[in-house]
Scaffold this active site. Structure first.
Site, PDB file in Angstrom:
ATOM      1  N   CYS A  70       0.809  -1.230   0.000  1.00 36.43           N
ATOM      2  CA  CYS A  70       0.000   0.000   0.000  1.00 36.43           C
ATOM      3  C   CYS A  70       0.840   1.276   0.000  1.00 36.43           C
ATOM      4  O   CYS A  70       0.708   2.121  -0.883  1.00 36.43           O
ATOM      5  CB  CYS A  70      -0.907   0.022   1.223  1.00 36.43           C
ATOM      6  SG  CYS A  70      -2.035  -1.376   1.309  1.00 36.43           S
ATOM      7  N   HIS A 126      -2.239   6.855   3.743  1.00 35.39           N
ATOM      8  CA  HIS A 126      -1.186   5.859   4.024  1.00 35.39           C
ATOM      9  C   HIS A 126       0.213   6.304   3.596  1.00 35.39           C
ATOM     10  O   HIS A 126       1.046   5.484   3.196  1.00 35.39           O
ATOM     11  CB  HIS A 126      -1.518   4.493   3.410  1.00 35.39           C
ATOM     12  CG  HIS A 126      -1.008   3.363   4.269  1.00 35.39           C
ATOM     13  ND1 HIS A 126      -1.320   2.050   4.075  1.00 35.39           N
ATOM     14  CD2 HIS A 126      -0.166   3.386   5.348  1.00 35.39           C
ATOM     15  CE1 HIS A 126      -0.716   1.298   4.976  1.00 35.39           C
ATOM     16  NE2 HIS A 126      -0.014   2.091   5.762  1.00 35.39           N
TER      17      HIS A 126
END
Ligand SMILES: *[C@@H]1O[C@H](CO)[C@@H](O)[C@H](O)[C@H]1NC(C)=O
Ligand SMILES: *[C@@H]1O[C@H](CO)[C@@H](O)[C@H](O)[C@H]1NC(C)=O
Ligand SMILES: *[C@@H]1O[C@H](CO)[C@@H](O)[C@H](O)[C@H]1NC(C)=O
Length: 446
Positions: A70, A126
């Protein structure tokens, strides 16, 4: 026939010449942990009619690469630079880690703002939040839906674990998918597909669809333990095998020339390529950015001309455990690159992996054997060489047959490693991050 061809060529020149000045709205949709096999148009048992329709009207990118995780994929997307150039080559950012994507990196939305775009983000960041300077509003994203043109970055939380979805979506699969994880995951994917259908309809209702370019991409390969499938590719999320990094993706827009709409594009592309590609669409330039590893792919996407990309440095990550003391491999001690270090690179159709690779198993088609989907792999040694065009499933390690190619690729890794910056303090965790100190919510704490 002549007339059609002639009009087609005319259309290319008109549409193509105008795109820079049209400065279309750009909607970038990033799915989270969506597997290669998990879009309807990849012959899946999962139904994604809206995604399939957009893809069918657009250009499917079938030789397109992301990163295995991610944070790294988001870092490459936002910077247009390889992981080794932003220090994000190891793992994901965890909440208590006092790091973020380095604040001296110049991000895509900052550059698009300079080109007069309003920029908006809805979804999962993120890329770190330890201090406010790390967060989206300080890094080029406006807080509002502004006047046109717009860049909208829509990184879904779906279809990442935990596996949760309203019953009506998983019930769609009650007769067809028996494995519970896969059934829930399929429902989550169909729910995301419905949301994408809703967004597309809203753009049409608002009358701006005719000037919008949509890009859809996954961030990394699917996680099999959480119901995803990358069949027939080898490996999965967190792996440098194709299952971890070859992403389903497409571009869809009424602005695309009819000659390329509905086609499959097999040219080599990388998630880092969106940065200069979008700057090109925005009629802007990349002067003032940091040195980019991304390549403008608009000519390739919109006209099918060969990709200028011949190489992708997937990663060089010095922090994965290296060889055991008992490891014997004829390539140990080669003058170019320490093969115990986890690295992966592609040049042309050749791909080389060294050291730690992440999961190396194959899987069977999920609907054939839903309860035991994993197929064991053989042990390939520390250096693995594949010809991806002939062998996308990475079944035949050619390391002993083409030492010349192995040498060439080790030299390329050596070269790129000389440009790498070290990963930061990935193992440092701060108790100051504890939500109990911040009104029970995750907040910047430095
Ligand atoms: C899509 O829109 C319909 C109609 O407004 C709504 O009922 C549905 O919940 C939306 N779906 C998603 C996934 O947001
Ligand atoms: C899109 O449609 C609107 C409203 O009909 C029109 O004003 C605009 O010029 C169109 N844009 C393009 C790029 O065709
Ligand atoms: C990569 O470069 C660093 C810094 O120069 C060096 O310490 C390291 O050994 C190199 N790694 C490999 C695998 O060659």
């Amino acid at each position: 026939m002549y007339v059609c061809v002639f009009l087609g060529i005319l259309a290319i020149s008109v549409v193509h010449a105008d795109l820079g000045t049209l400065r279309p709205h750009i909607l970038f949709i990033l799915a989270d942990d969506l597997g290669w096999h998990d879009v309807g148009y990849h012959d899946s048992e999962i139904q994604t009619p809206n995604i399939d329709m957009l893809a069918a009207e657009g250009v499917k990118l079938e030789n397109y690469y992301v990163t295995p995780l991610c944070t790294p994929s988001r870092a490459v997307l936002m910077t247009g630079r390889y992981l080794i150039h932003s220090g994000m080559q190891h793992g994901v950012l965890v909440a208590q880690n006092p790091r973020c994507l380095p604040t001296d990196e110049i991000l895509l939305p900052q550059m698009l703002k300079d080109s007069g775009y309003s920029t908006h983000m809805v979804g999962k960041w993120h890329l770190g939040f330890c201090k406010f300077q790390c967060t989206p509003n300080h890094r080029g994203f406006d807080t509002f839906f502004g006047e046109v043109p717009m860049f909208i970055y829509l990184p879904f939380q779906a279809v990442h674990a935990p596996l949760q979805v309203p019953d009506k979506y998983s019930d769609m699969y009650k007769d067809t998918i028996h494995d519970e994880s896969r059934r829930t995951y399929a429902g989550m994917t169909s729910c995301m597909d419905e949301a994408i259908g809703n967004i597309t309809r809203t753009l049409k209702d608002k009358g701006i669809w005719n000037n919008t370019v949509i890009v859809f991409s996954t961030d990394n390969g699917g996680a099999r333990t959480f119901g995803a499938s990358n069949y027939p590719l080898r490996g999965q999320k967190a792996s440098n095998f194709e299952g971890g990094i070859r992403g389903p993706a497409f571009v869809s827009s009424p602005l695309l020339d009819p000659l390329v709409r509905g086609t499959i594009n097999n040219e080599l592309m990388y998630i880092g390529d969106w940065f200069p590609t979008f700057m090109n669409l925005a009629g802007g330039h990349v002067i003032g950015s940091k040195p980019l590893d991304g390549i403008n792919q608009w000519e390739t996407i919109s006209r099918g001309v060969p990709s200028k990309r011949v190489e992708i440095v997937y990663n060089i990550d010095p922090l994965w455990p290296g060889c055991k003391s008992s490891t014997r491999d004829t390539w140990i001690g080669n003058p170019y690159f320490d093969i115990c270090v986890s690295a992966a690179i592609r040049v042309g159709h050749w791909k080389l992996l060294t050291g730690h690779t992440g999961c190396s198993n194959w899987e069977t088609r999920p609907e054939i054997a839903p309860k035991s989907r994993t197929v064991e792999s053989s042990d390939d040694g520390m250096v693995r060489l594949y010809h991806i065009k002939e062998d996308a499933e990475e079944k035949v390690n050619l390391v002993h047959y083409r030492p010349d190619i192995v040498f060439m690729l080790l030299q390329r890794l050596h070269y790129h490693n000389t440009t790498a910056v070290p990963p930061g303090e990935v193992d440092k965790f701060s108790v100051r991050a504890d939500p109990a100190r911040h009104g029970m919510a995750w907040n910047p704490w430095i």
